[in-house]
Write a protein that holds these residues in place. Structure first.
Motif, mmCIF file in Angstrom:
data_model
loop_
_atom_site.group_PDB
_atom_site.id
_atom_site.type_symbol
_atom_site.label_atom_id
_atom_site.label_comp_id
_atom_site.label_asym_id
_atom_site.label_seq_id
_atom_site.Cartn_x
_atom_site.Cartn_y
_atom_site.Cartn_z
ATOM 1 N N PHE A 90 0.821 -1.205 0.000
ATOM 2 C CA PHE A 90 0.000 0.000 0.000
ATOM 3 C C PHE A 90 0.858 1.259 0.000
ATOM 4 C CE2 PHE A 90 -2.589 3.019 2.756
ATOM 5 C CZ PHE A 90 -3.268 3.549 1.678
ATOM 6 N N GLU A 91 0.670 2.087 -1.011
ATOM 7 C CA GLU A 91 1.328 3.384 -1.086
ATOM 8 C C GLU A 91 0.270 4.477 -0.932
ATOM 9 O OE1 GLU A 91 4.472 3.942 -1.240
ATOM 10 O OE2 GLU A 91 5.123 1.868 -1.510
ATOM 11 N N PRO A 92 0.604 5.586 -0.297
ATOM 12 C CA PRO A 92 -0.382 6.667 -0.156
ATOM 13 C C PRO A 92 -0.759 7.249 -1.508
ATOM 14 C CG PRO A 92 1.787 7.416 0.523
ATOM 15 C CD PRO A 92 1.894 5.934 0.301
ATOM 16 N N ILE A 93 -1.963 7.760 -1.594
ATOM 17 C CA ILE A 93 -2.462 8.400 -2.809
ATOM 18 C C ILE A 93 -2.519 9.906 -2.561
ATOM 19 C CG2 ILE A 93 -4.405 8.590 -4.411
ATOM 20 C CD1 ILE A 93 -5.314 5.832 -3.441
ATOM 21 N N GLU A 94 -2.073 10.690 -3.543
ATOM 22 C CA GLU A 94 -2.274 12.135 -3.510
ATOM 23 C C GLU A 94 -2.964 12.540 -4.809
ATOM 24 O OE1 GLU A 94 1.036 14.586 -2.519
ATOM 25 O OE2 GLU A 94 1.566 13.410 -0.732
ATOM 26 N N VAL A 95 -4.023 13.333 -4.690
ATOM 27 C CA VAL A 95 -4.829 13.703 -5.843
ATOM 28 C C VAL A 95 -4.834 15.219 -6.026
ATOM 29 C CG1 VAL A 95 -7.102 13.556 -6.931
ATOM 30 C CG2 VAL A 95 -6.302 11.688 -5.451
ATOM 31 N N ASP A 96 -4.308 15.650 -7.152
ATOM 32 C CA ASP A 96 -4.353 17.056 -7.572
ATOM 33 C C ASP A 96 -3.844 18.023 -6.509
ATOM 34 O OD1 ASP A 96 -5.413 16.009 -9.851
ATOM 35 O OD2 ASP A 96 -7.459 16.703 -9.505
#
Length: 279
Positions: A90-96
């Motif tokens: 699991f890797e963190p998600i960053e959106v925009d």
């Protein structure tokens, strides 16, 4: 609920490796596999044990095409194994630059919206991409005081983000008991007050109930339940759909239009698609 894992490795072939993997994942998704994790040698695919039959692989054309050769093994995956798997992958998600989705052990990137989850199931490649697409759609929408449904809520990410965006009343539903329990935990972890979590399927939905329905599920379930989503929308309601590839777009759009939904917007990320419809 147990899962079956199919572990595919590319041996040889004329097709470029990533192309072969993309085709394999698309075909497995159509066959009912729910989660995928790519690795340097191939891909891992997971399906609920109750839906598994060895004959499912007989219909996967790329395994028999001659353009590429795969080896694979099939294993029963017990629930206890998932915790180790997601923590490794699991890797963190960053959106925009606005939204982070991370586990408690990840550093807080100090973005506008910070969603902290501790998933109990594999957080496969497809889930990353489609979650990203749905968050992008939601970022562009005004959810203040809206009634929202997160159908197939998984870890509860999209329900949690909907509350952060101002939704007043959110239902989160998943047929998988692990997901149901995990969503309850994550709702509490993020101090949400407007989310109700239910274990079940689309039969729980009532007509004219929601301003927005979010359905990030696999292609087959979307096609089967589209008529229920359409009738469960309030007037001038919106449906967000994801969990499928570009290759599935024509069929998804055909069934959506048959049920009175009008296409408004498409987002795409690494061949995964997120669609917006209104009634």
């Amino acid at each position: 609920m147990n899962y079956i894992g199919c572990f595919f490795k590319i041996k040889s072939g004329s097709l470029e490796a990533q192309t072969a993997i993309d085709i394999l994942v698309a075909e497995l998704g159509q066959a009912g596999f729910e989660s995928f994790t790519e690795n340097p040698d191939g891909v891992e695919a997971y399906i609920q044990e109750k839906d598994w039959n060895a004959s499912l692989l007989d219909g996967i054309q790329i395994l028999e095409s001659g353009e590429v050769s795969f080896s694979y093994e099939v294993k029963k995956i017990e629930q206890v194994n998932w915790n180790e798997e997601w923590e490794k992958n699991f890797e963190p998600i960053e959106v925009d630059g606005q939204v982070s989705v991370r586990a408690p052990f990840h550093k807080d990137p100090q973005l506008k919206y910070d969603i902290v989850i501790e998933p109990k199931m594999s957080f496969g490649t497809g889930h990353h991409e489609t979650t990203h697409l749905m968050i992008q759609h939601l970022l562009q929408m005004d959810l203040k005081d809206k009634k929202v449904l997160d159908m197939g809520c998984g870890t509860g990410i999209l329900a949690i983000f909907s509350e952060m965006k101002g939704a007043a009343d959110i239902d989160a539903i998943d047929i998988d008991n692990w997901c149901y329990e995990n969503s309850l935990e994550n709702v509490e972890r993020n101090n949400c007050r407007n989310i109700s979590v239910f274990e079940g399927d689309a039969s729980l939905l009532k007509p004219n109930a929601y301003d927005l329905i979010i359905a990030n599920i696999n292609r087959n379930i979307l096609l089967n339940d589209m008529h229920i989503y359409a009738r469960s929308l309030k007037k001038n309601g919106t449906v967000l759909l994801s969990g499928f590839y570009n290759e599935d777009l024509e069929k998804i759009n055909e069934v959506a239009m048959q049920n009175g939904l009008k296409f408004k917007k498409k987002l795409e990320r690494n061949n995964w698609v997120g669609l917006k419809y209104v009634n």
